[in-house]
Design a protein around this motif. Structure first.
Motif, mmCIF file in Angstrom:
data_model
loop_
_atom_site.group_PDB
_atom_site.id
_atom_site.type_symbol
_atom_site.label_atom_id
_atom_site.label_comp_id
_atom_site.label_asym_id
_atom_site.label_seq_id
_atom_site.Cartn_x
_atom_site.Cartn_y
_atom_site.Cartn_z
ATOM 1 N N ASN A 772 -9.446 4.360 -3.384
ATOM 2 C CA ASN A 772 -9.948 3.161 -3.163
ATOM 3 C C ASN A 772 -8.585 2.078 -2.998
ATOM 4 O OD1 ASN A 772 -10.618 0.277 -4.519
ATOM 5 N ND2 ASN A 772 -12.255 0.887 -3.030
ATOM 6 N N ASN A 776 -7.465 0.636 0.756
ATOM 7 C CA ASN A 776 -7.567 -0.985 0.546
ATOM 8 C C ASN A 776 -6.126 -1.162 1.111
ATOM 9 O OD1 ASN A 776 -9.925 -1.863 -0.035
ATOM 10 N ND2 ASN A 776 -9.281 -2.093 -2.278
ATOM 11 N N LYS A 779 -5.856 -0.723 4.842
ATOM 12 C CA LYS A 779 -6.686 -1.588 5.433
ATOM 13 C C LYS A 779 -5.996 -3.180 5.361
ATOM 14 C CE LYS A 779 -10.766 -2.662 3.626
ATOM 15 N NZ LYS A 779 -12.296 -2.277 3.416
ATOM 16 N N ASP A 805 1.796 -2.237 -1.536
ATOM 17 C CA ASP A 805 1.746 -2.289 -0.240
ATOM 18 C C ASP A 805 2.534 -3.526 0.036
ATOM 19 O OD1 ASP A 805 0.018 -4.594 0.431
ATOM 20 O OD2 ASP A 805 -1.580 -3.314 -0.686
ATOM 21 N N ILE A 808 -1.032 -8.229 3.585
ATOM 22 C CA ILE A 808 -1.428 -9.695 3.341
ATOM 23 C C ILE A 808 -1.238 -10.308 2.252
ATOM 24 C CG2 ILE A 808 -2.536 -9.468 5.636
ATOM 25 C CD1 ILE A 808 -5.361 -9.722 3.874
ATOM 26 N N SER A 864 0.715 -6.420 -2.103
ATOM 27 C CA SER A 864 -0.065 -6.332 -3.480
ATOM 28 C C SER A 864 0.448 -4.914 -4.117
ATOM 29 C CB SER A 864 -1.530 -6.307 -2.937
ATOM 30 O OG SER A 864 -2.034 -7.091 -2.086
ATOM 31 N N PHE A 866 -1.620 -2.801 -7.002
ATOM 32 C CA PHE A 866 -2.864 -2.458 -7.712
ATOM 33 C C PHE A 866 -2.304 -1.332 -8.655
ATOM 34 C CE2 PHE A 866 -4.900 -5.147 -4.696
ATOM 35 C CZ PHE A 866 -5.983 -5.757 -5.313
#
Ligand code: ADP
Length: 878
Positions: A772, A776, A779, A805, A808, A864, A866
């Motif tokens: 996930n 993400n 994506k 990543d 955005i 980001s 995560f």
């Protein structure tokens, strides 16, 4: 003299008769009746008494007599005349005339022949010392003199001092002992050893007189005797040849005088003693202001000698600075014969100066003549210093009051005169300095009709301090009546005797506070109103979670009032299934101050449980401490039902989709395998293989989506089971990335194993979370193909897998929300990036069930990071 007032009722004829008898006589003769009333008198008689005939006529003889002793003899004379019918010869009598001249007469009297049955007497007065024929009866005269003299007189004859003559007074002294013809020794045996006989002998033998002054004579008597003081003369009586025949004794009883003098002397002495012993300086001056007396205290105090202080010498004892002024005042008082009062420094014998008060008053003789001043000097040094200290203190208090920032004023007397008022008070009143010295009524007329005059008067009477708290005062400030609120005190001020002399007033303007309080109350009212109008259920608790307010919706919902609801506690309305969780979360919030948020069911008054979203947020004070909590529970029953339907639908759809999708996947795989195996060429360059691969890819996504939706419903139904096992986390990460790389070739994924760890967890589920994160990252990074995966150590016992990543990124405000079910950021992105918003929700749930947590670090436009953190399985490691 009474008899002279008896009406004179003699017959004029008889008076005429009497007058006729006297008409030819030249001597002082009167005719009297039996009562002694004068009927007529000769001209000579008028002369003797210097009285006009009219006055004399009708007067009683008695009234003309000088002393009582003599007057008592007139009735005796009349009595003799009345009874014996004989003439009276040489009856001695002392008469006084109108001008009080004394006349010694001998009276020859006889009865007149009866006339009209009335008896009259004729009295012929003969002045004794000068006989009508010019012959002097010396013996008689001597006798008269002796008996009349105020002295004690006697004559002694011969060497044995035989009493020859003694006047009445002398005999009186000796209590009428028989003395004539007897010697002194015989008559007064007690005087022999008192030295008198010796003195007499001396006079007799030497012929020289002896004068005794204040010599005491002790006499024995029937009543115990007495002592008399005598001034006396022993005068020798000599014969023609100069031989002493006898002694003339002339003595004056001075007992009383001596005693008087002695007592006067004593009292004077006493007075002087008193004057000398009183602890005050006493001075007496003459009319010129010269000191003629200073008491002992002066000499003791100043150490001056009598000589030094003489005249104006006393001034030298004054402080040089005081001398001139004081002396001028002193002399002025003498010149003007007025009181004198001064305060100056007086040098004491030790050479130090002390403050004294000098007071003097003019002294007058009984004739009203100015005699000088009499005064006292009192040491007031200590009092004076005390006074100075008090003055100093007063000055200090004044300056303290003046400088105080608190508005302060002092009022004196019942009329409340403004004695003191500092600038702060003047400012508070909105007045000028001119009010000082005026009465409060005068200075602040606007107070009339307000309670303050009465309050002040009460404090002045009872002595009880008044504390005003937020009292309203209307003051005339800058020309208009302003209402203000004040905290103030009226405190009684007392003197040393404890009497109330004034009031201390201190005041503080609290208008702003009172106004803000009112505002606050008003706001509170608004808040309540607002809270009541709100569709949600609002609760307000204190920092410890105790309810202090519920809005109307709460009451309406549960059908209880405040007291009941408070008592019953809102937690009791929670559905049993959520109760434990609520308690856990709520106590955690109370402890940490973190916001409480939860969906829960609450029971309404009819017993129905309705879904609510409850959010309790802490209200913090200036220092970050929790002051209270505000909680809002919003009913979401319909939303919840809607969601349920959506879920059910999705579940149903996924369930239904699962089999066809699986078979599609199977067929696609089969087709791909066939293509690979037989190297089939499709005419017309149809891109068969890439198309099948695409389909396969989409099916993977579809499968995952279906799996996610199914997981979601499992989660909802609490059916998500974990198959925990121990595995190598780094290996798992490697494998998962390899799998993803198979289907995604554009993105570059790099793994960094900075730590190696094994964990005890559900391997597939943890893989699902990582997938996930990575999907993400792919994506949401449309312009960047570089993704980093790190395995790092966290703390001492945890391990984290982070996916970074350069996409955005996410605004910090969304960090929390993205873990919520169906939450997706922005409408725009919805179009650009497909998804349902359940990936992170599931990831979070899975990690939490492993007692781990997810962290997100991200900034919009910067990419980001995560990561999920799990407990390391160390036991197996070691
Ligand atoms: P979705 O199916 O929408 O991706 P997720 O639960 O996985 O649902 O993610 C929730 C939301 O979080 C996404 O809609 C997206 O806005 C945001 N998000 C998740 N991961 C990232 C990321 N790596 N970069 C930027 N935004 C992300």
């Amino acid at each position: 003299m009474k008899s002279s007032q008896v009406p004179f009722k003699e017959d004029p004829e008889q008076i005429e008769f009497a007058k006729n008898i006297l008409i030819s006589l030249r001597d002082p003769v009167v005719v009297i009746n039996e009562e002694g009333m004068i009927l007529a008198a000769t001209r000579k008689m008028y002369e003797v008494f210097e009285t006009p005939p009219a006055t004399l006529q009708g007067m009683n003889l008695l009234s003309l007599l000088e002393d009582k002793k003599e007057s008592s003899r007139i009735p005796e004379l009349l009595e003799t005349l009345r009874t014996s019918e004989e003439a009276v010869k040489d009856f001695p009598v002392l008469l006084s005339s109108a001008n009080l001249k004394r006349h010694r007469f001998s009276i020859n009297a006889n009865r007149l022949p009866l006339y009209n049955q009335k008896t009259y007497f004729l009295l012929c007065f003969t002045e004794v010392h000068v006989l009508p024929d010019g012959n002097i009866d010396y013996r008689k005269l001597l006798h008269e003199v002796l008996s009349e003299a105020p002295a004690l007189i006697c004559t002694l004859r011969g060497k044995d001092h035989i009493f020859e003559l003694a006047n009445h007074k002398y005999q009186d002294l000796l209590e009428f002992r028989e003395i004539i013809g007897k010697s002194v020794k015989e008559v007064l045996p007690e005087v022999e050893n008192q030295g008198f006989i010796k003195m007499l002998d001396g006079v007799y033998n030497t012929g020289k007189p002896f004068i005794g002054k204040e010599i005491s004579l002790d006499l024995k008597g029937e009543n115990g005797g007495k002592t008399v003081m005598l001034d006396f003369v022993y005068q020798p009586i000599k014969d023609a040849a100069g031989n002493v025949e006898g002694i003339f004794v002339h003595a004056v009883d001075v007992t009383e005088k001596v005693l008087n003098r002695q007592s006067l002397e004593n009292s004077e002495k006493e007075l002087r003693n008193v004057i000398d012993t009183v602890p005050v300086i006493i001075w007496i001056t003459n009319p010129l202001g010269e000191g003629n007396y200073l008491n002992k205290e002066w000499y003791q105090y100043t150490g001056q000698t009598r000589k030094e202080s003489l005249g104006a010498g006393w001034v030298e004892a004054l402080h040089p600075e005081d001398r001139d002024k004081i002396y001028q005042n002193f002399m002025e008082a003498h010149r003007e014969r007025k009181e004198y009062h001064a305060k100056f420094r007086l040098r004491n014998k030790n050479g130090s100066y002390r403050w004294v008060v000098d007071r003097g008053r003019p002294k007058w003789t009984s004739e009203g003549e100015f005699e000088g001043l009499i005064g006292t000097v009192t040491d007031v040094h200590d009092d004076y210093l005390k006074e100075q200290v008090i003055k100093e203190n007063e000055h200090r208090i004044r300056s303290i009051v003046e400088q105080a920032t608190v508005a302060t004023a002092v009022y004196t007397g019942r009329e409340m005169t403004i004695e003191l008022a500092n600038d702060a008070m003047i400012d508070l009143w909105g007045k000028t300095r001119e009010v000082v010295g005026k009465s409060l009524r005068e200075a602040l007329p606007e107070l009339e009709g307000q309670p303050f005059h009465d309050l002040l008067d009460k404090v002045f009477t009872t002595g009880e301090t008044y504390w005003g708290k937020e009292d309203r005062v209307d003051l005339m400030r800058n020309g208009s009546l302003e209402t203000g609120y004040y905290n103030f005190t009226y405190k009684p001020l007392r003197n040393e005797e404890g009497e109330i002399i004034g009031i201390l007033n201190m005041g503080l303007n609290v208008t702003e506070m009172v106004e803000s309080k009112t505002l606050l109350k008003e706001r509170e009212r608004h808040f309540k109103l607002m809270a009541d109008l709100m569709p949600g259920k609002v609760i307000n608790t204190d920092a410890s979670g105790k309810p202090i307010f519920f809005n109307q919706n709460w009451y309406d919902f549960v059908g209880l009032d405040f007291e009941q609801l408070k008592e019953y506690s809102w937690e009791n309305f929670i559905h049993p299934s959520e109760e434990n969780e609520v308690r856990k979360k709520w106590s955690h919030s109370l402890k940490t101050g973190k916001t409480f948020e939860m969906q829960l069911r609450l029971r309404d008054k009819d017993g129905n449980y309705l879904w609510h979203l409850s959010r309790n947020e802490a209200v913090k004070g200036e220092n970050g401490e929790i002051t209270m909590w505000i909680g809002i529970s919003t009913e979401i029953q319909r939303l919840k039902e809607e969601e349920k339907r959506k879920e059910d639908f999705l579940k149903m759809v996924s369930h239904e989709l699962k089999t066809p999708v699986t078979s599609i996947k199977g067929y696609v795989q089969l087709l791909l395998n066939l293509l690979e195996k037989y190297k089939l060429e499709i005419p017309g360059n149809v891109p068969l293989k890439p198309s099948l691969e695409r389909i396969d890819n989409q099916i993977v996504r579809l499968t995952r989506l279906i799996a996610e939706i199914l997981d979601l419903s499992r989660l909802e139904e609490n059916k998500l089971e974990l198959k925990e096992e121990e595995f190598d986390l780094n290996e798992m990460v490697e494998q998962t990335i390899q799998d993803i790389k198979l289907t995604n070739t554009q993105h570059q994924m790099e793994i960094f194993h900075s730590h190696r760890a094994r964990v005890f967890a559900d391997k597939d589920r943890i893989g699902q979370v990582l997938i996930n994160f990575i999907t993400n990252a792919i994506k949401y990074s449309p312009d960047s193909q570089y993704i980093q995966i790190h395995v790092i150590k966290v703390g001492s016992d945890k391990v984290a897998v982070s996916v970074r990543d350069k996409g955005i990124g996410i605004d910090a405000k969304f960090h929390k929300n993205i873990f919520k079910r169906f939450y997706r950021i922005g409408v725009e992105s919805k179009e650009t990036y497909s998804g349902f918003g359940i990936g992170l929700y599931l990831a979070n749930e899975i990690i939490e069930r492993h007692n781990g947590y997810i962290e997100v670090k991200s900034k919009i436009g910067e990419g980001s990071d995560f990561s999920f953190v799990l407990l390391e399985n160390k036991q197996e490691n070691e």
